[in-house]
Design a protein around this motif. Structure first.
Motif, PDB file in Angstrom:
ATOM      1  N   LEU A 151      14.782  -8.914 -17.221  1.00 38.94           N
ATOM      2  CA  LEU A 151      14.732 -10.365 -17.215  1.00 38.94           C
ATOM      3  C   LEU A 151      13.312 -10.920 -17.210  1.00 38.94           C
ATOM      4  O   LEU A 151      13.068 -12.000 -17.751  1.00 38.94           O
ATOM      5  N   SER A 152      12.388 -10.230 -16.562  1.00 39.28           N
ATOM      6  CA  SER A 152      11.031 -10.782 -16.413  1.00 39.28           C
ATOM      7  C   SER A 152       9.952  -9.743 -16.708  1.00 39.28           C
ATOM      8  O   SER A 152       9.066  -9.507 -15.890  1.00 39.28           O
ATOM      9  N   PRO A 153       9.982  -9.117 -17.876  1.00 38.96           N
ATOM     10  CA  PRO A 153       9.035  -8.024 -18.160  1.00 38.96           C
ATOM     11  C   PRO A 153       7.584  -8.452 -18.225  1.00 38.96           C
ATOM     12  O   PRO A 153       6.683  -7.621 -18.033  1.00 38.96           O
ATOM     13  N   LEU A 154       7.312  -9.735 -18.489  1.00 30.98           N
ATOM     14  CA  LEU A 154       5.937 -10.200 -18.642  1.00 30.98           C
ATOM     15  C   LEU A 154       5.480 -11.120 -17.511  1.00 30.98           C
ATOM     16  O   LEU A 154       4.405 -11.712 -17.599  1.00 30.98           O
ATOM     17  N   VAL A 155       6.273 -11.223 -16.462  1.00 28.66           N
ATOM     18  CA  VAL A 155       5.940 -12.143 -15.377  1.00 28.66           C
ATOM     19  C   VAL A 155       5.235 -11.384 -14.256  1.00 28.66           C
ATOM     20  O   VAL A 155       5.811 -10.472 -13.650  1.00 28.66           O
ATOM     21  N   THR A 156       3.991 -11.749 -13.978  1.00 32.46           N
ATOM     22  CA  THR A 156       3.266 -11.169 -12.852  1.00 32.46           C
ATOM     23  C   THR A 156       2.218 -12.159 -12.364  1.00 32.46           C
ATOM     24  O   THR A 156       1.744 -13.014 -13.118  1.00 32.46           O
ATOM     25  N   GLY A 157       1.888 -12.064 -11.074  1.00 28.96           N
ATOM     26  CA  GLY A 157       0.919 -12.972 -10.481  1.00 28.96           C
ATOM     27  C   GLY A 157       1.449 -14.383 -10.317  1.00 28.96           C
ATOM     28  O   GLY A 157       0.674 -15.324 -10.151  1.00 28.96           O
TER      29      GLY A 157
ATOM     30  N   ARG B  33       0.830  -1.224   0.000  1.00 31.85           N
ATOM     31  CA  ARG B  33       0.000   0.000   0.000  1.00 31.85           C
ATOM     32  C   ARG B  33       0.854   1.259   0.000  1.00 31.85           C
ATOM     33  O   ARG B  33       0.606   2.191  -0.768  1.00 31.85           O
ATOM     34  N   VAL B  34       1.876   1.276   0.845  1.00 29.20           N
ATOM     35  CA  VAL B  34       2.692   2.486   0.966  1.00 29.20           C
ATOM     36  C   VAL B  34       3.544   2.704  -0.280  1.00 29.20           C
ATOM     37  O   VAL B  34       3.750   3.840  -0.713  1.00 29.20           O
ATOM     38  N   ALA B  35       4.027   1.619  -0.871  1.00 25.60           N
ATOM     39  CA  ALA B  35       4.930   1.736  -2.023  1.00 25.60           C
ATOM     40  C   ALA B  35       4.210   1.794  -3.364  1.00 25.60           C
ATOM     41  O   ALA B  35       4.849   2.021  -4.397  1.00 25.60           O
ATOM     42  N   ALA B  36       2.888   1.604  -3.368  1.00 27.55           N
ATOM     43  CA  ALA B  36       2.154   1.436  -4.631  1.00 27.55           C
ATOM     44  C   ALA B  36       2.348   2.595  -5.598  1.00 27.55           C
ATOM     45  O   ALA B  36       2.624   2.380  -6.793  1.00 27.55           O
ATOM     46  N   ASP B  37       2.194   3.817  -5.130  1.00 25.44           N
ATOM     47  CA  ASP B  37       2.294   4.965  -6.045  1.00 25.44           C
ATOM     48  C   ASP B  37       3.690   5.079  -6.656  1.00 25.44           C
ATOM     49  O   ASP B  37       3.843   5.347  -7.855  1.00 25.44           O
ATOM     50  N   ALA B  38       4.709   4.872  -5.818  1.00 26.63           N
ATOM     51  CA  ALA B  38       6.081   4.970  -6.321  1.00 26.63           C
ATOM     52  C   ALA B  38       6.374   3.859  -7.326  1.00 26.63           C
ATOM     53  O   ALA B  38       7.042   4.086  -8.339  1.00 26.63           O
ATOM     54  N   LEU B  39       5.886   2.653  -7.061  1.00 31.73           N
ATOM     55  CA  LEU B  39       6.105   1.551  -7.991  1.00 31.73           C
ATOM     56  C   LEU B  39       5.327   1.753  -9.286  1.00 31.73           C
ATOM     57  O   LEU B  39       5.804   1.400 -10.371  1.00 31.73           O
ATOM     58  N   ARG B  40       4.143   2.314  -9.182  1.00 34.58           N
ATOM     59  CA  ARG B  40       3.378   2.612 -10.402  1.00 34.58           C
ATOM     60  C   ARG B  40       4.120   3.624 -11.270  1.00 34.58           C
ATOM     61  O   ARG B  40       4.176   3.493 -12.491  1.00 34.58           O
TER      62      ARG B  40
ATOM     63  N   GLU C 258      -4.682  -6.009  -8.799  1.00 32.16           N
ATOM     64  CA  GLU C 258      -5.019  -4.637  -8.413  1.00 32.16           C
ATOM     65  C   GLU C 258      -4.002  -3.616  -8.913  1.00 32.16           C
ATOM     66  O   GLU C 258      -4.364  -2.501  -9.291  1.00 32.16           O
ATOM     67  N   LEU C 259      -2.727  -3.984  -8.908  1.00 37.41           N
ATOM     68  CA  LEU C 259      -1.685  -3.024  -9.272  1.00 37.41           C
ATOM     69  C   LEU C 259      -1.336  -3.047 -10.765  1.00 37.41           C
ATOM     70  O   LEU C 259      -0.518  -2.250 -11.214  1.00 37.41           O
ATOM     71  N   ALA C 260      -1.928  -3.965 -11.503  1.00 38.26           N
ATOM     72  CA  ALA C 260      -1.714  -4.005 -12.952  1.00 38.26           C
ATOM     73  C   ALA C 260      -2.371  -2.792 -13.607  1.00 38.26           C
ATOM     74  O   ALA C 260      -3.342  -2.249 -13.095  1.00 38.26           O
ATOM     75  N   PRO C 261      -1.869  -2.334 -14.745  1.00 39.23           N
ATOM     76  CA  PRO C 261      -0.770  -2.913 -15.513  1.00 39.23           C
ATOM     77  C   PRO C 261       0.603  -2.335 -15.175  1.00 39.23           C
ATOM     78  O   PRO C 261       1.604  -2.756 -15.746  1.00 39.23           O
ATOM     79  N   GLU C 262       0.658  -1.366 -14.250  1.00 35.48           N
ATOM     80  CA  GLU C 262       1.936  -0.685 -14.028  1.00 35.48           C
ATOM     81  C   GLU C 262       2.942  -1.510 -13.221  1.00 35.48           C
ATOM     82  O   GLU C 262       4.145  -1.407 -13.443  1.00 35.48           O
TER      83      GLU C 262
END
Length: 273
Positions: A240-246, A123-130, A171-175
């Protein structure tokens, strides 16, 4: 002049960086050029790491995490990755051996550290990671797939972390890419028990544990924390993993396959317990 690393110029926060897998991950990411900030309850353990900065405090406290995120952004202006390795173990405690009031206290402690910390960090890092289209990596466990490697308190908390990976990825996709690493038994990790059960001074380690871990894997090895660090690097790195999520990546030496073989008549040599 040395070649720049995979994470050159990137800001990364490692939560639980003071020992075990978190420490090995912090060292590996720093060796790849990342500007790593470590967050841990034990400031003394952070002192010898190659960190750009360090924050001492509780990862379940939003203000502490916010300070760590801010420091991770300080050098580069961005936060490219967050790795969460904070955790507690239950030393296989059977819940039927506990008075109900002790069970409640133990549940609240282990879920706070193992589950809530990941939620607070996300939650705290979400905006920065987006903003950076970054990566969040949570530490799951082979116990999140099989009832092995811990008691019901530890195992169920790691099943919950497995759920965090799936739901946060959506929830945090696609960024933001959100993934997990599921280590199996690991030597020299300083697995610390629950204060509420009087286990806080107890640490899982030693030669007998190493031999037991090795015997429970297909590769016949007792993994060290450093053996898992490359998997975290893979998931943090957008190159290395641009398409890996979830996704939860197992890093268990084939422990899971051996467990399954042991439950199939005529396939496993012995049952792993």
């Amino acid at each position: 002049m040395p070649e720049p690393g995979l994470l050159a110029g990137q800001g990364v926060l490692v939560v639980g960086a003071g020992s075990g897998i978190g420490r090995a991950v912090a060292e590996r990411l720093a060796s790849e050029g990342a500007r790593v900030v470590g967050l841990d309850l034990d400031g003394a353990r952070l002192g010898t790491l190659p960190l750009a900065d360090r924050v001492v405090g509780d990862a379940c406290v939003p203000g502490v995490v916010a300070e760590a995120v801010e420091r991770a952004q300080a050098g580069t202006g961005r936060l490219d990755g967050v790795v969460c390795c904070a955790g507690r173990f239950d030393f296989y405690q059977p819940i039927c051996s506990l008075p109900p009031s002790d069970l409640v206290d133990a549940f609240e402690e282990i879920y706070r550290v193992n589950v809530l910390s990941g939620l607070v960090v996300a939650r705290v890092a979400a905006d920065a990671l987006r903003a950076s289209r970054g990566s969040l990596v949570l530490t799951v466990s082979s116990s999140a797939s099989w009832p092995e490697g811990g008691g019901v308190l530890y195992g169920s908390s790691k099943w919950a972390v497995r759920g965090l990976v799936a739901h946060l990825a959506r929830e945090l996709a696609p960024e933001v890419r959100v993934n997990g690493v599921a280590p199996g038994g690991t030597a020299r990790t300083r697995l610390v028990g629950l204060r509420s059960l009087g286990q806080d001074g107890r640490v899982a380690d030693g030669p007998e544990r190493d031999e037991r871990i090795a015997a429970q894997t297909l590769l016949g090895v007792a993994a060290s924390p450093a053996d898992h660090a490359g998997t975290y690097l893979y998931l943090v790195s957008r190159a290395l993993s641009p398409l890996v999520t979830g996704t939860v990546v197992p890093s268990d030496g084939g422990r899971g396959e051996r467990i399954e073989a042991g439950r199939t008549p005529g396939v496993g040599e012995e049952r792993v317990g």
